[in-house]
Design a protein around this motif. Sequence first.
Motif, PDB file in Angstrom:
ATOM      1  N   VAL A  12       0.830  -1.198   0.000  1.00 28.41           N
ATOM      2  CA  VAL A  12       0.000   0.000   0.000  1.00 28.41           C
ATOM      3  C   VAL A  12       0.863   1.246   0.000  1.00 28.41           C
ATOM      4  O   VAL A  12       0.553   2.250  -0.658  1.00 28.41           O
ATOM      5  N   MET A  13       1.997   1.188   0.722  1.00 34.06           N
ATOM      6  CA  MET A  13       2.885   2.339   0.834  1.00 34.06           C
ATOM      7  C   MET A  13       3.888   2.383  -0.306  1.00 34.06           C
ATOM      8  O   MET A  13       4.503   3.407  -0.563  1.00 34.06           O
ATOM      9  N   PHE A  14       4.049   1.264  -0.980  1.00 35.37           N
ATOM     10  CA  PHE A  14       5.163   1.097  -1.925  1.00 35.37           C
ATOM     11  C   PHE A  14       5.227   2.177  -2.991  1.00 35.37           C
ATOM     12  O   PHE A  14       6.271   2.742  -3.251  1.00 35.37           O
ATOM     13  N   PHE A  15       4.079   2.468  -3.611  1.00 36.21           N
ATOM     14  CA  PHE A  15       4.081   3.372  -4.743  1.00 36.21           C
ATOM     15  C   PHE A  15       4.100   4.836  -4.337  1.00 36.21           C
ATOM     16  O   PHE A  15       4.219   5.701  -5.180  1.00 36.21           O
ATOM     17  N   SER A  16       3.974   5.126  -3.058  1.00 34.72           N
ATOM     18  CA  SER A  16       3.962   6.515  -2.609  1.00 34.72           C
ATOM     19  C   SER A  16       5.327   6.967  -2.108  1.00 34.72           C
ATOM     20  O   SER A  16       5.492   8.102  -1.704  1.00 34.72           O
ATOM     21  N   GLN A  17       6.299   6.066  -2.124  1.00 31.08           N
ATOM     22  CA  GLN A  17       7.606   6.397  -1.594  1.00 31.08           C
ATOM     23  C   GLN A  17       8.688   6.216  -2.658  1.00 31.08           C
ATOM     24  O   GLN A  17       8.492   5.541  -3.653  1.00 31.08           O
ATOM     25  N   ASN A  18       9.821   6.843  -2.386  1.00 30.63           N
ATOM     26  CA  ASN A  18      10.958   6.722  -3.290  1.00 30.63           C
ATOM     27  C   ASN A  18      11.725   5.449  -2.962  1.00 30.63           C
ATOM     28  O   ASN A  18      12.020   5.183  -1.794  1.00 30.63           O
ATOM     29  N   ASN A  19      12.069   4.682  -3.996  1.00 24.91           N
ATOM     30  CA  ASN A  19      12.728   3.402  -3.780  1.00 24.91           C
ATOM     31  C   ASN A  19      13.997   3.274  -4.612  1.00 24.91           C
ATOM     32  O   ASN A  19      14.106   3.837  -5.698  1.00 24.91           O
ATOM     33  N   ASP A  48       9.078  11.545  -9.445  1.00 25.25           N
ATOM     34  CA  ASP A  48       9.342  12.416 -10.589  1.00 25.25           C
ATOM     35  C   ASP A  48      10.116  11.743 -11.712  1.00 25.25           C
ATOM     36  O   ASP A  48       9.891  12.021 -12.889  1.00 25.25           O
ATOM     37  N   ASP A  49      11.067  10.867 -11.339  1.00 20.89           N
ATOM     38  CA  ASP A  49      11.951  10.340 -12.374  1.00 20.89           C
ATOM     39  C   ASP A  49      12.589   9.022 -11.992  1.00 20.89           C
ATOM     40  O   ASP A  49      12.353   8.478 -10.907  1.00 20.89           O
ATOM     41  N   LEU A  50      13.398   8.546 -12.920  1.00 27.48           N
ATOM     42  CA  LEU A  50      14.225   7.362 -12.736  1.00 27.48           C
ATOM     43  C   LEU A  50      15.677   7.783 -12.969  1.00 27.48           C
ATOM     44  O   LEU A  50      15.964   8.560 -13.884  1.00 27.48           O
ATOM     45  N   ALA A  51      16.576   7.274 -12.137  1.00 28.69           N
ATOM     46  CA  ALA A  51      18.003   7.535 -12.332  1.00 28.69           C
ATOM     47  C   ALA A  51      18.764   6.221 -12.200  1.00 28.69           C
ATOM     48  O   ALA A  51      18.524   5.444 -11.278  1.00 28.69           O
ATOM     49  N   TYR A  52      19.673   5.977 -13.133  1.00 33.77           N
ATOM     50  CA  TYR A  52      20.498   4.772 -13.116  1.00 33.77           C
ATOM     51  C   TYR A  52      21.950   5.222 -13.149  1.00 33.77           C
ATOM     52  O   TYR A  52      22.377   5.871 -14.104  1.00 33.77           O
ATOM     53  N   ASN A  85       9.326  10.653 -15.438  1.00 35.31           N
ATOM     54  CA  ASN A  85       8.200   9.717 -15.446  1.00 35.31           C
ATOM     55  C   ASN A  85       7.144  10.049 -16.493  1.00 35.31           C
ATOM     56  O   ASN A  85       6.387   9.170 -16.910  1.00 35.31           O
ATOM     57  N   ASP A  86       7.091  11.307 -16.908  1.00 34.75           N
ATOM     58  CA  ASP A  86       6.095  11.700 -17.909  1.00 34.75           C
ATOM     59  C   ASP A  86       6.650  11.655 -19.335  1.00 34.75           C
ATOM     60  O   ASP A  86       6.076  12.239 -20.250  1.00 34.75           O
ATOM     61  N   PRO A 149       7.318  -0.474 -14.022  1.00 36.27           N
ATOM     62  CA  PRO A 149       7.829  -0.442 -15.402  1.00 36.27           C
ATOM     63  C   PRO A 149       9.243   0.103 -15.495  1.00 36.27           C
ATOM     64  O   PRO A 149       9.526   0.975 -16.290  1.00 36.27           O
ATOM     65  N   TYR A 150      10.135  -0.399 -14.648  1.00 31.17           N
ATOM     66  CA  TYR A 150      11.515   0.100 -14.651  1.00 31.17           C
ATOM     67  C   TYR A 150      12.486  -1.066 -14.614  1.00 31.17           C
ATOM     68  O   TYR A 150      12.194  -2.116 -14.054  1.00 31.17           O
ATOM     69  N   ARG A 151      13.664  -0.853 -15.185  1.00 31.85           N
ATOM     70  CA  ARG A 151      14.670  -1.903 -15.285  1.00 31.85           C
ATOM     71  C   ARG A 151      16.062  -1.271 -15.159  1.00 31.85           C
ATOM     72  O   ARG A 151      16.195  -0.066 -15.186  1.00 31.85           O
ATOM     73  N   PRO A 152      17.114  -2.100 -15.122  1.00 32.65           N
ATOM     74  CA  PRO A 152      18.463  -1.522 -15.162  1.00 32.65           C
ATOM     75  C   PRO A 152      18.782  -0.969 -16.549  1.00 32.65           C
ATOM     76  O   PRO A 152      18.190  -1.383 -17.553  1.00 32.65           O
ATOM     77  N   TYR A 153      19.684  -0.027 -16.590  1.00 31.50           N
ATOM     78  CA  TYR A 153      20.147   0.584 -17.821  1.00 31.50           C
ATOM     79  C   TYR A 153      18.953   1.098 -18.624  1.00 31.50           C
ATOM     80  O   TYR A 153      18.095   1.786 -18.078  1.00 31.50           O
ATOM     81  N   LYS A 154      18.869   0.831 -19.924  1.00 28.41           N
ATOM     82  CA  LYS A 154      17.802   1.352 -20.785  1.00 28.41           C
ATOM     83  C   LYS A 154      16.705   0.318 -21.067  1.00 28.41           C
ATOM     84  O   LYS A 154      15.870   0.530 -21.937  1.00 28.41           O
ATOM     85  N   PHE A 155      16.719  -0.774 -20.341  1.00 29.99           N
ATOM     86  CA  PHE A 155      15.744  -1.825 -20.603  1.00 29.99           C
ATOM     87  C   PHE A 155      14.369  -1.421 -20.082  1.00 29.99           C
ATOM     88  O   PHE A 155      14.240  -0.848 -18.998  1.00 29.99           O
ATOM     89  N   ASN A 156      13.332  -1.728 -20.848  1.00 33.87           N
ATOM     90  CA  ASN A 156      11.975  -1.351 -20.490  1.00 33.87           C
ATOM     91  C   ASN A 156      10.986  -2.218 -21.249  1.00 33.87           C
ATOM     92  O   ASN A 156      11.363  -2.945 -22.158  1.00 33.87           O
TER      93      ASN A 156
END
Length: 274
Positions: A12-19, A48-52, A85-86, A149-156
């Motif tokens: 329930v909390m998972f998607f509301s926090q930064n991981n 807001d975003d994804l960073a690898y 993310n957008d 919908p996230y993966r390592p490097y550019k995989f998606n």
Amino acid sequence: MKSLLFILLGTVMFFSQNNRFIYDVKYKKDSTSKDITRENYYLDITKDDLAYYNRLNYISDSLFMATGQYAFKGNRLTSFLIKKNDSNIYQSYEYIGDVNFYKLPEEPKQQWTITDSIKISNNLTLQKAITKFGGRNWIAWFTKDIPMPYRPYKFNGLPGLIMELYDTQKNYYFNVIKSEKIPDDYKRNSLNNYILRAIPVTQKDLNKLRLDLYSNPFKYVLNGNLTMREGQKLLLEDGTVLSKEQLKPAEGNERKKIKAFNNPIELDKAVKYP
């Protein structure tokens, strides 16, 4: 994997926090060598975003928070990725060994074939998928237990987080070893600093810059773009220490090292050096 399981229990909390998911990455820089490079890469997922990025940037930020300074002995700059993310565009920030970071927008896509193969790992159900990307054939084990919908490097493009990923020749191997929540006040100071001064380029531009650097490995020092004070030494990535007078004679050895990195993750973008 306890922290990962803790996240799953708190769905329930998972998607509301930064991981953050930490990948153990093993790869061969030189396809003709048996030497394996092993590093940790961080996949940060925020609202807001994804960073690898390489763990070295995290260490740099930690030292900055403690001392107010970025630089530390053995500091090594590495490339990284940011995706809002957008948007489907990945901003690839490439470091090729000169004094700059270069910014390259990309929209990588993979056509996955999801198989019926299933395995259990650390109480997670993993499913096998295969694809072609960057001149390599890839095998991924993803989990719908973490439907992100996230993966390592550019995989998606898969319906769950990739826990394990490798190419069929085993030149590159990614494996999630830990997950953790990102503190709300955490800032990527080092990455933000590089982003501000990154120079926009195309892939063609980037390849030309790599070839130019191969032709003149220390041109940014010798041409005065990077000033070396009297008696100051230049620390190379492999630990070699050179004075300004030693740079010119060392160019041949530096070219060998550049040329030996002939096995990038996207093999179809490998530069053909003379």
